[in-house]
Design an enzyme around this catalytic site. Structure first.
Site, short mmCIF file in Angstrom:
data_model
loop_
_atom_site.label_atom_id
_atom_site.label_comp_id
_atom_site.label_asym_id
_atom_site.label_seq_id
_atom_site.Cartn_x
_atom_site.Cartn_y
_atom_site.Cartn_z
N SER A 40 0.75 -1.14 -0.02
CA SER A 40 -0.12 -0.09 -0.10
C SER A 40 0.95 1.24 0.04
CB SER A 40 -0.88 0.01 1.30
OG SER A 40 -0.25 -0.02 2.44
N GLU A 162 -4.37 -2.51 9.58
CA GLU A 162 -3.56 -3.20 10.69
C GLU A 162 -4.07 -2.94 11.98
OE1 GLU A 162 0.76 -1.56 10.16
OE2 GLU A 162 0.33 -1.85 8.09
N ASP A 240 -3.36 1.20 12.10
CA ASP A 240 -3.14 1.74 10.64
C ASP A 240 -4.24 1.39 9.49
OD1 ASP A 240 -2.20 2.88 8.30
OD2 ASP A 240 -0.45 1.40 8.06
N ASP A 310 2.00 8.27 7.41
CA ASP A 310 2.72 7.50 6.63
C ASP A 310 2.87 8.05 4.96
OD1 ASP A 310 3.94 5.23 5.04
OD2 ASP A 310 2.35 3.78 5.53
N HIS A 363 8.98 -1.24 9.14
CA HIS A 363 9.14 -2.35 8.04
C HIS A 363 8.30 -1.95 6.91
CE1 HIS A 363 5.53 -4.98 9.23
NE2 HIS A 363 5.36 -3.78 9.32
N LYS A 386 7.47 -0.26 14.19
CA LYS A 386 6.38 -1.24 13.86
C LYS A 386 6.98 -2.14 12.89
CE LYS A 386 3.25 0.16 9.85
NZ LYS A 386 2.02 0.45 9.57
P1 PGA Z 1 2.95 -1.44 3.07
O1 PGA Z 1 2.29 -1.02 4.42
O2 PGA Z 1 4.58 -1.81 3.34
O3 PGA Z 1 2.43 -2.48 2.15
O4 PGA Z 1 2.88 -0.06 2.36
C1 PGA Z 1 2.67 -0.95 5.52
C2 PGA Z 1 2.20 0.52 5.78
O5 PGA Z 1 1.08 0.79 5.14
O6 PGA Z 1 2.44 1.09 6.97
ZN ZN Z 2 0.90 2.65 6.80
#
Ligand code: PGA
Ligand code: ZN
Length: 425
Positions: A40, A162, A240, A310, A363, A386
């Site tokens: 994402s 999440e 999240d 993020d 991560h 995280k």
């Molecule tokens: P991603 O998800 O590594 O798939 O972007 C993690 C997040 O959205 O924090």
């Molecule tokens: Zn995120």
């Protein structure tokens, strides 16, 4: 000085190819780093170069990025002093020559940047966290453990990506891991008992076929209680929702739940969740392009919960500064591959702290056995990490590395605890 740089194509935790880089110095010191990959992703992330050749790895090969590592990047950096990380990273940025590292690929650039730092640390016979943070690097982060996966990370109907637990009341990091693991296993029994599947998603959390965030929150709170911990005291909840994934045409489209919420309804919904559940942190509560929404939510709830940017910041210092100036969010998620070099990552963390924002080392959903981010969390003293659930080695590798760091620091180690998530009001 750097003697040799070698790139190779390896597999990540989703079985997709990714870049690994070895950097060897004149004295024989070796640094090795593997590059993670998101699902994402934010629109403004540094660009991960994929070959696009449908005949190999369904187009996801990274041979062009590996060729760049072995070719132009090795050529530009051979003989350069490895300790001069800022110079190394400037050379990497210059050789690529684009604002988003899309020509050579942020995956090529990041692999070289991190492997160089690890080689330099090895040459100094220092663990990476101390090489980066100096003798003051003693703070172990509060882990945000992702025990229920939804959104783009799981094949279920949950709109939110999440549901995490943060053992803020632990005495030390090893105990935080124990608490998390115990809750994880209680949750498994509870889900099984309620007739749900207990398969895990990309980040090692369960991916039951629940429909609403409230159902998932109910399970998490009950699992914490049944394990013998007090929600909000011993263990807080972090979310999240990754809302950029379901913000369409100006509305938040909760497809799994079957509800569309306007920006204001979505904000009221989140504020209500914060009131009724022990939620200490929400990441990407608003979509990356919904800056007005970000401002409204921060005004309404920024003194009650950590609001972590993020997708909206992409670990980019310029975007972070817009947030600080515009008074939205109060925290930033730090993902090394969103920006592409170690120097830029450290600058962003530092800028966040000076602005009174908290920073969370993170991560990606596609990971490897590489544990660099564990050292970065301690090296920057950011106090939060995280890195997924309490299962799957790509996730537990980071927790295990933090257990080792805590042991090595001995009595000088500190645990960030509840103050790590405290927001400025
Ligand atoms: P991603 O998800 O590594 O798939 O972007 C993690 C997040 O959205 O924090
Ligand atoms: Zn995120």
């Amino acid at each position: 000085n750097i003697r040799q740089i070698t790139g190779r194509q390896i597999l990540d935790s989703r079985g997709n190819p990714t870049v690994e880089v070895d950097v060897v110095l004149d004295d024989g010191s070796l640094g090795r780093a593997a590059v993670p990959s998101g699902a994402s992703t934010g629109a403004n992330e540094a660009v991960e170069l994929r070959d696009g050749d449908p005949a190999r790895y369904h187009g996801k090969g990274v041979r062009r990025a590996v060729d760049a590592v072995n070719g132009s990047l090795a050529e530009a950096l051979t003989g350069v002093e490895a300790e001069d990380q800022a110079r190394v990273d400037t050379i990497l940025i210059d050789v690529d020559g684009t604002p988003n590292k899309g020509r050579i690929g942020a995956n090529a650039v990041l692999g070289v940047s991190l492997a160089t730092a690890k080689a330099a640390a090895a040459a100094h016979r220092l663990p990476l966290y101390r090489y980066i943070g100096g003798p003051g690097a003693r703070l172990l982060p509060v882990p945000m453990m992702n025990i229920i996966n939804g959104g783009a990370h799981a094949d279920n109907l949950l709109d939110f990506q999440e549901f995490m637990i943060a053992p803020i009341g632990a005495e030390d990091f090893a105990e935080a891991v124990r608490m998390g693991s115990e809750v994880f296993h209680t949750l498994k029994k509870m889900l099984h008992g309620a007739g749900h599947n207990t398969n895990v998603g990309d980040e090692g959390g369960f991916a039951p076929n629940l429909r609403t965030a409230e159902e998932a929150l109910g399970f998490v709170v009950r699992a914490v209680e049944q394990t013998g911990y007090v929600p909000g005291e011993d263990i807080s909840i972090a979310l999240d929702p990754a809302t950029s994934e379901f913000f369409r045409d100006g509305v938040y489209d909760y497809a799994g739940e079957g509800v569309k919420r306007s920006v204001q309804e979505h904000i009221d919904y989140l504020a209500d969740l914060i009131t009724r559940y022990p939620i200490a942190s929400i990441e990407d509560p608003m979509a990356e392009f919904d800056i007005d929404g970000w401002k409204l939510l921060t005004q309404l709830a920024g003194d009650r919960a950590q609001l972590v940017g993020d997708d909206v910041f992409c670990t980019d210092v310029a975007r972070l500064n817009e947030g600080v100036r515009g008074h939205y969010a109060n925290s930033i998620l730090i993902k090394v591959n969103q920006i592409g070099t170690l120097t830029e990552t450290l600058t962003t963390v530092d800028t966040a702290h000076r602005a009174g924002y908290t920073a969370v080392m993170s991560h990606r959903s596609g990971e490897t056995e590489d544990t660099t981010i564990a050292d970065l969390a301690v090296g920057t003293g950011c106090g939060q990490i995280k890195t997924g659930s309490l299962s799957r080695s790509d996730r537990t590798a980071k927790y295990n590395q933090l257990i080792r760091i805590e042991e090595e620091l001995g009595s000088s180690a500190g645990y960030a605890g509840r103050r790590a998530l405290a927001v400025r009001s």
